[in-house]
Design an enzyme around this catalytic site. Sequence first.
Site, PDB file in Angstrom:
ATOM      1  N   TYR A 146     -29.851   0.752 100.562  1.00  9.83           N
ATOM      2  CA  TYR A 146     -30.823   1.856 100.647  1.00  9.83           C
ATOM      3  C   TYR A 146     -30.556   2.956  99.622  1.00  9.83           C
ATOM      4  O   TYR A 146     -31.494   3.609  99.173  1.00  9.83           O
ATOM      5  CB  TYR A 146     -30.903   2.401 102.086  1.00  9.83           C
TER       6      TYR A 146
ATOM      7  N   GLN B  66     -46.820   2.470 105.720  1.00  7.87           N
ATOM      8  CA  GLN B  66     -45.610   1.730 106.102  1.00  7.87           C
ATOM      9  C   GLN B  66     -44.519   1.964 105.074  1.00  7.87           C
ATOM     10  O   GLN B  66     -43.401   1.503 105.236  1.00  7.87           O
ATOM     11  CB  GLN B  66     -45.926   0.235 106.169  1.00  7.87           C
ATOM     12  N   ASN B  67     -44.871   2.673 103.995  1.00  6.65           N
ATOM     13  CA  ASN B  67     -43.909   2.861 102.901  1.00  6.65           C
ATOM     14  C   ASN B  67     -42.896   3.943 103.235  1.00  6.65           C
ATOM     15  O   ASN B  67     -43.213   4.946 103.878  1.00  6.65           O
ATOM     16  CB  ASN B  67     -44.632   3.211 101.607  1.00  6.65           C
TER      17      ASN B  67
ATOM     18  N   HIS C  47     -42.666   3.847 109.122  1.00  8.72           N
ATOM     19  CA  HIS C  47     -41.364   3.183 109.046  1.00  8.72           C
ATOM     20  C   HIS C  47     -40.269   4.067 108.459  1.00  8.72           C
ATOM     21  O   HIS C  47     -39.248   3.571 108.002  1.00  8.72           O
ATOM     22  CB  HIS C  47     -41.479   1.885 108.233  1.00  8.72           C
TER      23      HIS C  47
ATOM     24  N   GLY D  73     -52.884  -2.609 100.064  1.00 10.03           N
ATOM     25  CA  GLY D  73     -51.570  -3.107  99.660  1.00 10.03           C
ATOM     26  C   GLY D  73     -50.622  -3.416 100.794  1.00 10.03           C
ATOM     27  O   GLY D  73     -49.430  -3.132 100.696  1.00 10.03           O
TER      28      GLY D  73
ATOM     29  N   SER E  97     -49.611  -6.699 103.530  1.00 15.70           N
ATOM     30  CA  SER E  97     -49.854  -8.082 103.948  1.00 15.70           C
ATOM     31  C   SER E  97     -50.176  -8.146 105.444  1.00 15.70           C
ATOM     32  O   SER E  97     -50.487  -9.207 105.956  1.00 15.70           O
ATOM     33  CB  SER E  97     -48.632  -8.944 103.642  1.00 15.70           C
TER      34      SER E  97
HETATM   35  P1  NAD Z   1     -45.567  -6.661 101.971  1.00 18.34           P
HETATM   36  O1  NAD Z   1     -44.544  -6.866 100.895  1.00 18.34           O
HETATM   37  O2  NAD Z   1     -45.530  -7.538 103.166  1.00 18.34           O
HETATM   38  O3  NAD Z   1     -47.028  -6.877 101.315  1.00 18.34           O
HETATM   39  C1  NAD Z   1     -47.391  -6.281 100.105  1.00 18.34           C
HETATM   40  C2  NAD Z   1     -48.894  -6.476  99.900  1.00 18.34           C
HETATM   41  O4  NAD Z   1     -49.237  -5.775  98.724  1.00 18.34           O
HETATM   42  C3  NAD Z   1     -49.329  -7.941  99.702  1.00 18.34           C
HETATM   43  O5  NAD Z   1     -50.473  -8.196 100.511  1.00 18.34           O
HETATM   44  C4  NAD Z   1     -49.664  -8.014  98.218  1.00 18.34           C
HETATM   45  O6  NAD Z   1     -50.732  -8.927  97.944  1.00 18.34           O
HETATM   46  C5  NAD Z   1     -50.107  -6.575  97.963  1.00 18.34           C
HETATM   47  N1  NAD Z   1     -50.009  -6.139  96.578  1.00 18.34           N
HETATM   48  C6  NAD Z   1     -49.133  -6.509  95.619  1.00 18.34           C
HETATM   49  N2  NAD Z   1     -49.394  -5.861  94.470  1.00 18.34           N
HETATM   50  C7  NAD Z   1     -50.463  -5.045  94.722  1.00 18.34           C
HETATM   51  C8  NAD Z   1     -51.187  -4.111  93.931  1.00 18.34           C
HETATM   52  N3  NAD Z   1     -50.902  -3.901  92.649  1.00 18.34           N
HETATM   53  N4  NAD Z   1     -52.226  -3.450  94.520  1.00 18.34           N
HETATM   54  C9  NAD Z   1     -52.543  -3.657  95.827  1.00 18.34           C
HETATM   55  N5  NAD Z   1     -51.884  -4.536  96.598  1.00 18.34           N
HETATM   56  C10 NAD Z   1     -50.849  -5.215  96.058  1.00 18.34           C
HETATM   57  O7  NAD Z   1     -45.509  -5.136 102.370  1.00 18.34           O
HETATM   58  P2  NAD Z   1     -46.030  -4.350 103.650  1.00 18.34           P
HETATM   59  O8  NAD Z   1     -47.249  -5.005 104.208  1.00 18.34           O
HETATM   60  O9  NAD Z   1     -46.035  -2.927 103.301  1.00 18.34           O
HETATM   61  O10 NAD Z   1     -44.964  -4.544 104.826  1.00 18.34           O
HETATM   62  C11 NAD Z   1     -43.684  -4.683 104.787  1.00 18.34           C
HETATM   63  C12 NAD Z   1     -42.704  -3.563 104.914  1.00 18.34           C
HETATM   64  O11 NAD Z   1     -42.295  -3.274 103.622  1.00 18.34           O
HETATM   65  C13 NAD Z   1     -43.073  -2.234 105.455  1.00 18.34           C
HETATM   66  O12 NAD Z   1     -42.364  -2.096 106.628  1.00 18.34           O
HETATM   67  C14 NAD Z   1     -42.510  -1.195 104.455  1.00 18.34           C
HETATM   68  O13 NAD Z   1     -41.704  -0.260 105.147  1.00 18.34           O
HETATM   69  C15 NAD Z   1     -41.644  -2.006 103.580  1.00 18.34           C
HETATM   70  N6  NAD Z   1     -41.536  -1.682 102.151  1.00 18.34           N
HETATM   71  C16 NAD Z   1     -41.839  -0.434 101.666  1.00 18.34           C
HETATM   72  C17 NAD Z   1     -41.747  -0.178 100.304  1.00 18.34           C
HETATM   73  C18 NAD Z   1     -42.055   1.203  99.788  1.00 18.34           C
HETATM   74  O14 NAD Z   1     -41.772   2.181 100.476  1.00 18.34           O
HETATM   75  N7  NAD Z   1     -42.674   1.320  98.613  1.00 18.34           N
HETATM   76  C19 NAD Z   1     -41.365  -1.192  99.424  1.00 18.34           C
HETATM   77  C20 NAD Z   1     -41.055  -2.445  99.958  1.00 18.34           C
HETATM   78  C21 NAD Z   1     -41.166  -2.683 101.312  1.00 18.34           C
END
Ligand code: NAD
Length: 240
Positions: free
Chosen positions: A53, A87-88, A105, A172, A174
Amino acid sequence: MPHVVVLTGAGISAESGISTFRDNNGLWASHRLEDVATPEAWERDPEGVLAFYNERRREVRRAQPNAAHEALARLERHNCRVSIVTQNIDDLHERAGSRDVLHLHGDIGKARSSVDPRLLYRLRGEETIEIGHMCDHNYQLRPHVVWFGEQVLLYDTACHIMADADWVLVIGTSLSVMPAAALLDEAPAHVTRMVIDPDAVALARGTDAIPMAGKASEIVPELVEHFIAHRVFEQPARGQ
Ligand code: NAD
């Protein structure tokens, strides 16, 4: 004033250089979630979890909001109320200027007590969390993120926000992490839902959501410009 609720996931920050979890070069391709994002991993290997992290936090600090974050912030200035449920764990929505952001989250920019989730501390500058960094009650600090298997404390608040929506934009995500995915069902049945994602067609299949396939940084600004140019939010909202 119409209420636009935006549910965002890792995909909206992908073009800012922050890895998603499930794409081909996503974080789960290089890390096992069981090793870094569960309470069991924290018990077994707190140094490894903190290092993971601390690196995510460095990645977020280097990143800048992209055109999608900025367009959503712009939308707030045009006759509608915008609530972002993300969720970010990054702060790119806030840095773009969005004022109403709920982090379902958690927030990588904060540390929290490993015993009392209400004891939160903002991390400044390059600050990291290390073994021996304690909360005011002398318990080890951990990242303020919700791990797999932990309760999503803000879920009820997010449900209330969804239930008040006139429009829902899903960007963005899944929709594979529960209970976040179930939030969509909390919006009233009549509201317009749009899914913006390269995989939008598959994600919207079997629902009444409108798929808009493509990158967030391209589709979201176009959509927001369309809403503004056509004064979409000056039309009467539900029940008027
Ligand atoms: P996920 O990785 O499951 O899904 C990502 C989605 O984004 C996919 O559907 C993909 O097709 C789409 N995607 C990829 N590139 C894109 C773009 N340029 N424009 C639009 N969409 C795009 O992520 P999720 O659904 O957020 O769930 C998973 C968990 O991931 C959450 O709990 C979150 O806390 C965590 N997470 C957060 C971050 C962050 O804070 N930036 C980064 C990674 C994971």
